[in-house]
Write a protein that holds these residues in place. Sequence first.
Motif, PDB file in Angstrom:
ATOM      1  N   HIS A  18      -2.528   4.647   0.473  1.00 17.19           N
ATOM      2  CA  HIS A  18      -1.515   3.991  -0.153  1.00 17.19           C
ATOM      3  C   HIS A  18      -0.469   3.609   0.705  1.00 17.19           C
ATOM      4  O   HIS A  18       0.479   4.465   1.413  1.00 17.19           O
ATOM      5  N   ASP A  50      -5.605   2.314  -2.357  1.00 14.85           N
ATOM      6  CA  ASP A  50      -4.969   2.520  -3.610  1.00 14.85           C
ATOM      7  C   ASP A  50      -3.720   1.735  -3.957  1.00 14.85           C
ATOM      8  O   ASP A  50      -2.770   2.362  -4.206  1.00 14.85           O
ATOM      9  N   ALA A  78      -2.717   0.639  -8.143  1.00 15.27           N
ATOM     10  CA  ALA A  78      -2.669   2.050  -7.686  1.00 15.27           C
ATOM     11  C   ALA A  78      -2.891   2.721  -8.833  1.00 15.27           C
ATOM     12  O   ALA A  78      -2.277   3.172  -9.893  1.00 15.27           O
TER      13      ALA A  78
END
Length: 314
Positions: A18, A50, A78
């Motif tokens: 992420h 993500d 996400a």
Amino acid sequence: MWEENKILTDFAAIIPCHNEEENVPLIYAELKKTFAKLPDYRLITWFINDGSTDKTLMAIKLLQSENSDVHYIDMSRAFGKEAGMYAGLSTAKADLYCILDADLQDPPSMIPEMLKGIDDGFDVVGAARTNREGEPPIRSFFANMFYKIINAVSSTPIIPGARDFRVMTKQVVQAVLSLSESQRFSKGLFSWVGFKTKYLPYKNVERQHGKTSWNFMSLLNYSLDGLVDYSDAPLTLVSGLGLVSFIGATIALIFIVIRAAIYGDPTAGWPSMVSIMLMMGGLQLLAIGIVGRYIGRIFLEVKNRPIYIARKIE
């Protein structure tokens, strides 16, 4: 000829990402360096994007264009690290699986020692931090308290300092994937499935680039989820508080009645009444909040929504 026909062990590295555009090429380079010394293993790298808002996906695609062993899952949004780990484990096909953070806090250089543990007969070889240097003191304090509390109230042991960084056999991964709850607490899941497990101690490593997406509140919520998932002790606690309050109130009522019968009814003070009412109201709200946490988990589970949705798998 024998070398050409040699059967290699497929090793899948699962890396949730992420906003890790700077770390993606670094973690892959470290993995390649490590596996250059492991000729009996074939590295298969799975990056899980993500919901990154930076150029993480672009960095992954660039690696894939240059390396045939790089694959990725691009999530539709996400979903969180737990969903990312599940996505990688359920998609990759290999003999051994390893979960690593993209920020290099999980050193790939530990993998050879983990593989030695697998060769020695362990089903899982994980990493456990021996210190928390580099973290804010308040976060370290609450993290240590969490491990003490959850191990005191849960029958599923959680190793203090244990990371998601671990090498697992296919049998272990299949067992973890068979636990289909959508609200996942992987540290507990890895422990709950059992199997022969070994943890390697190592000192904390600070992330290379970027900023962690885990703040104090998200870690607190994650800890509460772990307590709710693996223990009914909070429910027992509020039941005990309710019982103690009831007994205390009963004793106080008997005392007041006897005192009034002997000495008459003195003028009552409203501050004490307000204090008692606030105390009882607080206990009730605490109990409702704890019960609500469990009900909320049930509510999310019975919806039976998918753990993640992928935009693209390649």
